[in-house]
Design a protein around this motif. Structure first.
Motif, short mmCIF file in Angstrom:
data_model
loop_
_atom_site.label_atom_id
_atom_site.label_comp_id
_atom_site.label_asym_id
_atom_site.label_seq_id
_atom_site.Cartn_x
_atom_site.Cartn_y
_atom_site.Cartn_z
N ALA A 1 35.35 34.95 47.63
CA ALA A 1 35.22 34.42 46.12
C ALA A 1 35.71 35.67 45.31
N ILE A 2 35.79 36.70 45.67
CA ILE A 2 36.74 37.81 44.75
C ILE A 2 38.04 37.60 44.97
N ARG A 3 38.61 37.04 46.18
CA ARG A 3 39.77 36.70 46.47
C ARG A 3 40.35 35.57 45.79
N GLU A 4 39.47 34.52 45.94
CA GLU A 4 40.07 33.49 44.88
C GLU A 4 39.98 33.69 43.46
N ALA A 5 39.43 34.53 42.79
CA ALA A 5 39.18 34.88 41.49
C ALA A 5 40.64 35.67 41.11
N VAL B 181 26.15 44.59 49.09
CA VAL B 181 26.48 45.29 47.96
C VAL B 181 27.47 44.51 46.76
N ALA B 182 26.84 45.06 45.77
CA ALA B 182 27.76 44.35 44.46
C ALA B 182 29.05 44.87 44.56
N ARG B 183 30.18 44.01 44.14
CA ARG B 183 31.41 44.41 44.18
C ARG B 183 32.21 43.60 43.02
N ASP B 184 33.04 44.19 42.41
CA ASP B 184 33.89 43.43 41.31
C ASP B 184 35.17 44.32 41.45
N VAL B 185 36.16 43.56 40.99
CA VAL B 185 37.54 44.08 40.60
C VAL B 185 37.55 44.86 39.55
N VAL B 186 37.83 46.09 39.51
CA VAL B 186 37.78 47.03 38.23
C VAL B 186 39.31 47.37 37.79
#
Length: 877
Positions: free
Chosen positions: A14-18, A106-111
């Motif tokens: 999901a993060i990769r697609e975003a 664990v919650a992760r997000d692009v910073v």
């Protein structure tokens, strides 16, 4: 087997697609992991192992990773190879995820999105060069270029017709260029060495740009910044939009945008910059460029300012004279200059430290850099007296007024702060009483642990008993299995509680040790928490004073550059040029700064030459003839470089120089092709020549070398002839025109303001000696055959070439219609088989001494045998 990805892999996808178009650094503990195609690409680029982790849709998932603590070096490699990297961090403590259930992720997000134009880390940047992010915008027929360096806060914008885009990109040298989708500027970006990033059209919308810019600068309106065109707003807005995208919640600390005018600087196109090697040598890299040869700046900010000045010499007379006044003042006071340079050498890079702090990527060392820089600023200000020239006096005003902040940082920080805040240890003792008390408990706890180890060793009767600590068990007692047996038996077992058995050791704890550990751990954690809070407070104090700190940094850079120019002038014997609004161009005993420096390393001297391109106010053209290797190109380039140095504010390598403002500088020197665009060497030559003839005005300085040499002789001569006439009659500019077409020397008698000059040579017993001296007059020949001999062509080829040349020249004197008629009479060109190679001349017989030497192996001789041989050879002479 189920094709459903695990929760963690689903999160990754999901993060990769975003974040399309970027490698994803996915934080997992102490590593950034990459999967699927990202892993394959990264492993190849970084030369690291490619492994596998689980399966997806029945196929093994490729995986690779890099340690978090070493990530910057890997990022640098990826960025240099053209990748963009999205950094996905863990946004919570893994323990929190475990509380939600065993399947919780664990919650992760692009910073942050790391791109070539948005770097701030010290290890990713060149200290002495800017790292510009540029944006080109078009709103109807209006176009503009904006550029920013988020590592220093520089932010500029200018109206820029598309025809001027290539020269401006060559001047700015951005690392990344933002354009709207479909702009088709790939070739320009590649030529400028910039990564091209296409953004949606909405990123360049001028109305949205106002909202983005007011948010970036935290203002209600842009009216206080001046009036900007829609295209200028669109270009600046695209940069602001891109910074929001790449920097996420932390926006950089940019200075208010400054508008630049095309007419404010000497116009230098990309080909001229390349030919003159202003900031980069033709061979690639900085070494061998003008910039590298003259850079004596003591600070990184001063070096960046020098590059800007050399890239865009001023056309404002008041500005140029103010800079020359400052250099002259310092050149006449060697003691002051030495003291200033010594103080400046201790000035850190405050601009970049400030930027990292603003982006929350800074640490205690950046606070220390601000403290040291401002402290040195006060020292520098104290050296500049009230009678200093205006430029130095105004700069000195920005160096003071920071005493309160310096005192705060001095009281709060230790002398040499660490790089990172997370480990603590950077706050000085005595700054915070609560912190000192907490540290005392923490540090005394360590002493208690040491004493406790001795007591337990005595109680157990085990001298080798150790007290240790790790992140899993905390504090524990460790001993060998042999000694542990009696500790596990009564009565010692009532004190020592078994915790863990390893292959070679047994580990214990006690009730007393557990209680002490709680107190120590709490003290350590509380001390770290208190130091982080102090860091945040100090960071806020610095950012509150960001504007005056930035002014001090720029003032120090200005003083540094003036002092560097002064040191250069006194050390190399350079003189102050007279720059005015005339069209004069008179150089006495001019030298090429780069070549002269190279010759000094070989203990050789440079032959200085004069150049006078004007008589009164009449523009003049010098038609320069002479052989290759004689120094024509050096002479051409040195005069162009002298003009650049003069208008950049430096003294020049000449005995005397009078330069009327040069509006444009064009240089067509050397031969190169552009096969990628289907251009031959001759086509490139003609394109560059056409650009010169179509743009040069009467204040331009034009340097042309060997126009027309890339085609047939008569074609080339005709083109060179017509170009010369156009320069004289239409462009009416100052020009140096080097050629091998001796027929052109006749133009000096036909065209006003055209003079012949030649590079002198001397022949001696068939050898040609280059004097490197430019004189009035025309060369009688090109000496090409002699130069070919010096280059190492076989003797037979040189002899044949000399014979052919003699026949051609004699045929010309006898009125031959065409050289082909003479060539047909030469044996070399007849239809008969080509002649055999000319027989080698009989070699004279070796003398007796030469014959003796031929049989000697020097490596096999002892010192005594060598001495005996000398006496033997002496007797044979």
């Amino acid at each position: 087997m189920s094709d459903q990805p695990t929760p963690m892999m689903a999160q990754y996808l999901a993060i990769r697609e975003a974040n399309p178009g970027a490698l994803l650094f996915y934080r997992m503990g102490d590593f950034y992991e990459m999967f699927f195609d990202d892993a394959v690409s990264a492993a190849a680029a970084l030369d690291i192992a490619l492994t596998k982790r689980g399966t997806h849709q029945g196929q093994p998932i490729p995986m690779c990773g890099v340690p978090v603590h070493a990530a910057e070096s890997y990022l640098l490699t990826l960025i240099r190879k053209g990748f963009r990297v999205a950094i996905a961090e863990q946004m919570e403590d893994p323990a929190e995820a475990k509380k939600r259930g065993s399947k919780s992720v664990v919650a992760r997000d692009v910073v942050r999105l790391v791109t070539p134009g948005t770097l701030t880390e010290e290890t990713l940047l060149e200290a002495r060069r800017h790292n510009f992010l540029a944006a080109f915008a078009q709103v109807r027929d209006d176009t503009a270029l904006a550029w920013a360096d988020i590592s220093t806060g520089a932010f500029r914008v200018m109206a820029c017709p598309q025809a001027r885009l290539a020269p401006e990109l060559a001047r700015i040298a951005p690392r990344e260029l933002l354009v709207a989708e479909g702009a088709r500027l790939e070739d320009l970006a590649e030529e400028a060495g910039a990564a091209l990033t296409e953004l949606p059209q909405g990123s360049f919308e001028s109305t949205a740009a106002v909202r983005r810019l007011t948010a970036l600068f935290k203002v209600e309106t842009l009216d206080g910044f001046g009036s900007f065109s829609r295209a200028e707003l669109a270009a600046m807005g695209a940069i602001a939009d891109y910074l929001e995208l790449t920097q996420k919640s932390q926006l950089p600390l940019l200075r208010l945008p400054q508008r630049e005018q095309i007419a404010g600087a000497m116009q230098i196109d990309a080909a001229t910059r390349r030919n003159l090697e202003l900031t980069q040598a033709l061979s690639g890299g900085r070494d061998g460029s003008l910039l590298a040869s003259i850079d004596r700046t003591a600070t990184a900010a001063g070096a960046r300012l020098l590059e800007r000045r050399i890239s865009a010499p001023s056309r404002d007379l008041d500005t140029i004279r103010a800079r020359h006044d400052a250099v002259q003042h310092l050149a006449e006071d060697a003691g002051l200059t030495a003291d200033l340079r010594e103080a400046l050498s201790r000035v850190p890079d405050m601009d970049r430290a400030l930027s990292r702090l603003a982006l929350d990527r800074g640490g205690p060392r950046d606070l220390g850099a601000i403290r040291s820089g401002l402290t040195q600023a006060i020292t520098v200000a104290g050296m500049l007296q009230d009678d200093s020239p205006t430029l130095l006096r105004e700069a000195a005003k920005d160096l003071t007024g920071h005493e309160e902040l310096i005192d705060l940082l001095d009281d709060a920080l230790i002398a040499e702060p660490p790089l990172l805040a997370r480990d603590g240890g950077f706050v000085a003792s005595g700054f915070d009483a609560d912190l000192d008390e907490t540290r005392q408990l923490r540090d005394e706890g360590r002493g208690v642990i040491a004493r406790m180890q001795g007591e337990y060793a005595e109680l157990a009767g085990v001298a080798s008993l150790k007290m240790k600590h790790n992140n899993v068990l905390g504090y524990f007692i460790e001993t060998t299995a042999t000694h542990a047996q009696k500790m596990m038996a009564p009565p010692l077992s009532e004190t020592f509680i078994h915790r863990q058995t390893t292959a070679n050791q047994i580990r214990f704890t006690t009730v007393e040790l557990s209680e002490l550990e709680t107190r120590i751990v709490n003290a350590r954690d509380r001390a770290l928490e208190m130091e982080r809070a102090i860091f945040a407070r100090l960071r806020e104090a610095v950012l509150t004073a960001a504007a005056p700190i930035g002014q001090a940094a720029r003032a120090l850079a200005e003083i540094d550059l003036s002092a560097a120019f002064a040191d250069l002038a006194t050390g190399e014997g350079w003189t102050r040029p007279l720059v005015d609004d005339s069209r004069a161009f008179r150089i006495e005993a001019g030298r090429h700064p780069v070549v002269e420096r190279a010759l000094k390393r070989k203990a050789e001297s440079f032959v200085a030459n004069d150049c006078a391109l004007t008589e009164g106010e009449t523009p003049a053209i010098w038609l320069l003839t002479g052989p290759n290797m004689a120094g024509k190109s050096t002479f051409l380039r040195q005069n162009a470089l002298i003009a650049i140095l003069a208008q950049a504010g430096a003294f020049v390598p000449a005995a005397r120089a009078h330069i009327g403002l040069v509006s444009q500088l064009f240089s067509r020197v050397g031969a190169a092709d552009d096969l990628a665009r289907g251009r031959s060497t001759f086509m490139v030559e003609m394109v560059e020549t056409a650009a010169i003839l179509n743009q040069a005005d009467d204040r331009a300085l034009v340097i042309l070398d060997e126009i027309g040499r890339g085609t047939a002789t008569w074609d080339g001569l005709s083109i060179a002839w017509a170009v010369m006439e156009n320069l004289q009659a239409v462009n009416r500019c100052r020009a140096l025109f080097a050629t091998h077409y001796h027929e052109l020397t006749a133009l000096a008698a036909k065209l006003d303001g055209v003079e012949n000059a030649t590079v002198a040579v001397r022949e001696w017993e068939g050898e040609v000696i280059f004097l490197h001296e430019v004189r009035k007059g025309a060369a009688d020949r090109s000496y090409g055959v002699q130069v070919a001999r010096l280059a190492g062509l076989p003797d037979a080829v040189v002899t044949r070439a000399r014979d052919i040349l003699n026949l051609l020249e004699s045929g010309e004197r006898e009125g031959a219609v065409h050289p082909a008629e003479i060539i047909d009479d030469l044996p070399l060109f007849r239809a008969a088989p080509p002649p055999a190679a000319a027989p080698a001349a009989d070699k004279p017989r070796d003398s007796e001494a030469e014959a003796r030497l031929r049989d000697i192996n020097p490596d096999a001789l002892s010192p005594r045998e060598a001495l005996d041989l000398i006496y033997e050879l002496k007797s044979l002479s």
